[in-house]
Design a protein around this motif. Structure first.
Motif, PDB file in Angstrom:
ATOM      1  N   UNK A  47       0.828  -1.210   0.000  1.00 60.46           N
ATOM      2  CA  UNK A  47       0.000   0.000   0.000  1.00 60.46           C
ATOM      3  C   UNK A  47       0.862   1.260   0.000  1.00 60.46           C
ATOM      4  N   UNK A  48       1.992   1.226   0.709  1.00 56.17           N
ATOM      5  CA  UNK A  48       2.906   2.367   0.698  1.00 56.17           C
ATOM      6  C   UNK A  48       3.501   2.565  -0.697  1.00 56.17           C
ATOM      7  N   UNK A  49       3.816   1.481  -1.378  1.00 55.67           N
ATOM      8  CA  UNK A  49       4.318   1.584  -2.751  1.00 55.67           C
ATOM      9  C   UNK A  49       3.283   2.238  -3.655  1.00 55.67           C
ATOM     10  N   UNK A  50       2.021   1.821  -3.520  1.00 50.74           N
ATOM     11  CA  UNK A  50       0.947   2.418  -4.316  1.00 50.74           C
ATOM     12  C   UNK A  50       0.836   3.915  -4.018  1.00 50.74           C
ATOM     13  N   UNK A  51       0.900   4.273  -2.731  1.00 57.23           N
ATOM     14  CA  UNK A  51       0.794   5.678  -2.336  1.00 57.23           C
ATOM     15  C   UNK A  51       1.968   6.500  -2.866  1.00 57.23           C
ATOM     16  N   UNK A  52       3.161   5.913  -2.860  1.00 61.56           N
ATOM     17  CA  UNK A  52       4.340   6.606  -3.386  1.00 61.56           C
ATOM     18  C   UNK A  52       4.173   6.890  -4.875  1.00 61.56           C
ATOM     19  N   UNK A  53       3.706   5.896  -5.607  1.00 59.89           N
ATOM     20  CA  UNK A  53       3.460   6.077  -7.047  1.00 59.89           C
ATOM     21  C   UNK A  53       2.377   7.114  -7.306  1.00 59.89           C
ATOM     22  N   UNK A  54       1.334   7.097  -6.471  1.00 55.83           N
ATOM     23  CA  UNK A  54       0.250   8.073  -6.646  1.00 55.83           C
ATOM     24  C   UNK A  54       0.782   9.496  -6.505  1.00 55.83           C
ATOM     25  N   UNK A  55       1.566   9.745  -5.483  1.00 55.05           N
ATOM     26  CA  UNK A  55       2.105  11.089  -5.273  1.00 55.05           C
ATOM     27  C   UNK A  55       3.098  11.473  -6.358  1.00 55.05           C
ATOM     28  N   UNK A  56       3.848  10.497  -6.844  1.00 56.15           N
ATOM     29  CA  UNK A  56       4.783  10.778  -7.939  1.00 56.15           C
ATOM     30  C   UNK A  56       4.026  11.195  -9.190  1.00 56.15           C
ATOM     31  N   UNK A  57       3.002  10.421  -9.555  1.00 57.49           N
ATOM     32  CA  UNK A  57       2.263  10.726 -10.790  1.00 57.49           C
ATOM     33  C   UNK A  57       1.382  11.968 -10.655  1.00 57.49           C
ATOM     34  N   UNK A  58       1.064  12.377  -9.429  1.00 56.26           N
ATOM     35  CA  UNK A  58       0.354  13.641  -9.226  1.00 56.26           C
ATOM     36  C   UNK A  58       1.305  14.834  -9.267  1.00 56.26           C
ATOM     37  N   UNK A  59       2.594  14.548  -9.463  1.00 57.98           N
ATOM     38  CA  UNK A  59       3.575  15.612  -9.645  1.00 57.98           C
ATOM     39  C   UNK A  59       3.941  16.355  -8.387  1.00 57.98           C
ATOM     40  N   UNK A  60       3.813  15.721  -7.214  1.00 57.30           N
ATOM     41  CA  UNK A  60       4.095  16.396  -5.944  1.00 57.30           C
ATOM     42  C   UNK A  60       5.606  16.371  -5.659  1.00 57.30           C
ATOM     43  N   UNK A  61       6.305  17.158  -6.415  1.00 53.45           N
ATOM     44  CA  UNK A  61       7.768  17.163  -6.393  1.00 53.45           C
ATOM     45  C   UNK A  61       8.334  17.443  -5.012  1.00 53.45           C
ATOM     46  N   UNK A  62       7.714  18.359  -4.267  1.00 53.17           N
ATOM     47  CA  UNK A  62       8.256  18.765  -2.967  1.00 53.17           C
ATOM     48  C   UNK A  62       8.339  17.593  -1.988  1.00 53.17           C
ATOM     49  N   UNK A  63       7.432  16.627  -2.107  1.00 53.48           N
ATOM     50  CA  UNK A  63       7.454  15.476  -1.202  1.00 53.48           C
ATOM     51  C   UNK A  63       8.683  14.605  -1.423  1.00 53.48           C
ATOM     52  N   UNK A  64       9.255  14.658  -2.609  1.00 52.17           N
ATOM     53  CA  UNK A  64      10.368  13.779  -2.978  1.00 52.17           C
ATOM     54  C   UNK A  64      11.726  14.485  -2.889  1.00 52.17           C
ATOM     55  N   UNK A  65      11.711  15.698  -2.351  1.00 53.87           N
ATOM     56  CA  UNK A  65      12.959  16.453  -2.250  1.00 53.87           C
ATOM     57  C   UNK A  65      13.972  15.700  -1.387  1.00 53.87           C
ATOM     58  N   UNK A  66      15.179  15.510  -1.926  1.00 51.96           N
ATOM     59  CA  UNK A  66      16.243  14.822  -1.205  1.00 51.96           C
ATOM     60  C   UNK A  66      16.231  13.320  -1.355  1.00 51.96           C
ATOM     61  N   UNK A  67      15.181  12.769  -1.955  1.00 52.12           N
ATOM     62  CA  UNK A  67      15.125  11.328  -2.189  1.00 52.12           C
ATOM     63  C   UNK A  67      15.797  10.999  -3.523  1.00 52.12           C
ATOM     64  N   UNK A  68      16.048   9.735  -3.765  1.00 54.88           N
ATOM     65  CA  UNK A  68      16.804   9.318  -4.946  1.00 54.88           C
ATOM     66  C   UNK A  68      16.146   9.754  -6.249  1.00 54.88           C
ATOM     67  N   UNK A  69      14.813   9.736  -6.270  1.00 57.02           N
ATOM     68  CA  UNK A  69      14.099  10.064  -7.503  1.00 57.02           C
ATOM     69  C   UNK A  69      14.255  11.540  -7.869  1.00 57.02           C
ATOM     70  N   UNK A  70      14.631  12.362  -6.877  1.00 54.63           N
ATOM     71  CA  UNK A  70      14.754  13.805  -7.092  1.00 54.63           C
ATOM     72  C   UNK A  70      15.810  14.129  -8.134  1.00 54.63           C
ATOM     73  N   UNK A  71      16.830  13.267  -8.243  1.00 54.37           N
ATOM     74  CA  UNK A  71      17.887  13.501  -9.231  1.00 54.37           C
ATOM     75  C   UNK A  71      17.607  12.789 -10.551  1.00 54.37           C
ATOM     76  N   UNK A  72      16.559  11.969 -10.573  1.00 53.95           N
ATOM     77  CA  UNK A  72      16.246  11.176 -11.764  1.00 53.95           C
ATOM     78  C   UNK A  72      15.136  11.800 -12.615  1.00 53.95           C
ATOM     79  N   UNK A  73      14.110  12.315 -11.963  1.00 53.22           N
ATOM     80  CA  UNK A  73      12.961  12.884 -12.670  1.00 53.22           C
ATOM     81  C   UNK A  73      13.181  14.370 -12.919  1.00 53.22           C
ATOM     82  N   UNK A  74      12.958  14.806 -14.153  1.00 53.23           N
ATOM     83  CA  UNK A  74      13.179  16.207 -14.514  1.00 53.23           C
ATOM     84  C   UNK A  74      11.885  16.948 -14.834  1.00 53.23           C
ATOM     85  N   UNK A  75      10.817  16.215 -15.239  1.00 55.08           N
ATOM     86  CA  UNK A  75       9.626  16.889 -15.758  1.00 55.08           C
ATOM     87  C   UNK A  75       8.520  17.072 -14.717  1.00 55.08           C
TER      88      UNK A  75
END
Length: 528
Positions: A47-75
């Motif tokens: 369920x946490x994985x699903x929630x992480x994907x949901x926030x990623x696809x909703x474009x909530x960039x600030x939630x991912x600040x400092x995490x590994x994906x922050x350096x991978x996703x540009x758009x």
């Protein structure tokens, strides 16, 4: 440190400062594909994985600040996301599943200003929603389905029926037909889909739940994503070093000794052929939160579907562990009362322990001490129907073995056997009677096996019934049914069962035990 026990919302974990084991590099890699299926045991982070994907696809960039994906996703685009969670309802009533799906679809139709066409089934209405959302946003849609199989597991093996089109069908078949129709959406809406993930415990592909749409990429045993749920050794060291040290200090262990205790208790799950181990996250987080090692995952309860499945198969469970299987024998759902292995594996009570690359087969066994003790105790309670408090009995038996008190152990064994109702042990013939007592003794020694225990071990001169090895003592047990303790003891001596342990430096107890089929308990015993 704050531990997100029972919290499955990625947004809340980040915003409220809970510890988060960063898996976002794997999440990003996952998003490079399109349609996936992932099977993992309960309370393993799906369920946490699903929630992480949901926030990623909703474009909530600030939630991912400092995490590994922050350096991978540009758009960081904001996609239309449709999240379905089947966790919240009990599907043992026939209309609940239809109502749940209809509520989701109706809410989405309202969100996108769509007038419902109730002449269509929910799947086609959902396909229309996806098309309109794609058109309105200019971006393809994301569909995330959590515990897709719960409606099926809730009713698996239940006797109820539903009257559909003048025919009575089982609840399981009814739910399967509903889900199959609903999931056919993904074939109709293929051009409108950016990403789809279905998670669950079991893979029902063999009974055509997924046949209505293009088969998802099953990553349940994919080495690339084998650690996407759970906590690895490296992550344990990185995120919880201080907690391990505190736990070690509290229990008077060294740091390395504490690591080994945690491995035996909670590690050992493998979800791919590279055998990369992961810890059960629910148990490990509870351990650090409470600074106490307990059987956290197993105490949350055994799923009712598994209890129903195992009801008629208890005497065969010892034959399932420690064997090599082809992947098809335990990955795809085919479980029934004659073949429970797939469900036991997928529910997390067995895991991969070795992979034979030449034969392409997998060794299955219990993942760790928590699961082994809990599963065998559950089986023993169900099979033996004893009036004894099993947990209390195990503690007393272990202490007796620890101190070399054979008198106390035999007294405990006699009491435990005597507490089993006569109706539970009565068998029709001598073969069945012997089979029952053999398996009874197997269960008793398994639930008391915090020490090294060998059961029916093959030796050069014969098969040893049971051997228990503690730090200071070795116990060699031989059992006879309606025989004599002297006869059992002679077999230990004549077969040389103690020979392999002679150099151990430990005190060896040779114990012959005679069981009476009439009383169901110890008739006489002797120590050599």
């Amino acid at each position: 440190m704050k531990y997100p026990i029972g919290i499955q919302s990625f947004e809340r974990i980040i915003e409220d400062g809970y510890v988060y084991v960063d898996k976002t590099d794997l999440v990003y890699q996952l998003t490079q594909g399109k349609i996936y299926f992932l099977s993992r045991p309960r309370r393993f982070g799906k369920s946490l994985l699903i929630s992480t994907l949901e926030n990623y696809y909703l474009g909530k960039k600030d939630l991912f600040k400092g995490l590994k994906i922050d350096t991978l996703e540009k758009e960081w685009k904001t996609y239309p996301v449709f999240h379905i969670d089947f966790n919240g309802d009990n599907y043992t009533k026939a209309d609940i599943l239809n109502n749940t799906i209809d509520k989701y679809v109706s809410d989405w139709e309202n969100l996108y200003g769509i007038k419902p066409d109730f002449g269509l089934d929910p799947g086609r209405r959902f396909a229309n929603v996806l098309s309109v959302a794609h058109e309105q946003t200019g971006l393809r849609c994301v569909v995330l389905i959590d515990e897709y199989d719960k409606p099926l597991l809730d009713v698996m093996g239940l006797p109820g029926t539903v009257h559909i089109n003048n025919v009575d069908i089982s609840l399981e078949e009814n739910h399967r037909n509903i889900l199959k129709g609903f999931y056919s959406t993904f074939k109709l809406a293929d051009e409108d889909l950016q990403f789809v993930l279905l998670t669950g415990v079991t893979k029902f592909s063999q009974i055509s739940v997924f046949s209505g749409f293009n088969q998802p990429n099953d990553i349940s045993m994919d080495n690339t994503f084998d650690t996407i749920c759970g906590i690895t050794d490296e992550e344990l060291e990185l995120y919880f070093h201080d907690q391990i040290q505190e736990l070690a200090d509290n229990n008077e262990y060294t740091y390395d000794e504490m690591r080994e205790v945690l491995r035996r208790q909670f590690d050992g799950y493998h979800f791919g052929s590279r055998l990369k181990g992961v810890y059960n996250p629910f148990s490990i987080l509870n351990t650090f939160c409470k600074m106490d090692i307990r059987d956290y995952w197993f105490r949350t309860g055994t799923p009712t579907y598994l209890v129903r499945l195992l009801k008629d198969n208890l005497e065969n469970l010892n034959d399932l562990t420690g064997k090599y299987y082809d992947e098809s024998e335990f990955v795809d759902y085919r479980a029934d009362r004659e073949m429970p292995l797939p469900m036991i594996y997928q529910s997390g009570y067995l895991t991969i322990k070795d992979y034979d690359r030449d034969m392409r087969t997998y060794l299955l066994d219990f993942p760790n001490d928590e699961v082994k003790k809990g599963f065998v105790t559950m089986t023993a309670n169900s099979y033996l129907d004893t009036k004894e408090d099993t947990g209390s009995w195990v503690r007393s038996a272990v202490i007796a073995l620890k101190h070399g008190d054979t008198d106390k152990f035999i007294t405990l064994l006699t009491s435990f056997l005597a507490s089993i109702p006569y109706t539970a042990r009565r068998k029709e013939n001598e073969t069945e009677k012997e089979r029952y007592f053999t398996y009874t003794l197997y269960l008793i020694f398994r639930i008391a096996s915090c020490y090294t225990t060998y059961i029916e071990e093959e030796q050069s001169f014969g098969r040893l019934d049971c051997c228990v090895e503690t730090p200071n003592f070795i116990y060699i047990f031989e059992f006879k049914l309606d025989g004599s303790a002297d006869e059992a003891l002679r077999q230990i001596e004549n077969k040389g069962y103690a020979t392999k342990f002679a150099a151990s430096g430990k005190t060896i107890f040779k114990v012959g035990i005679n069981i009476s089929s009439e009383t169901g308990t110890v008739a006489d015993w002797k120590v050599g």
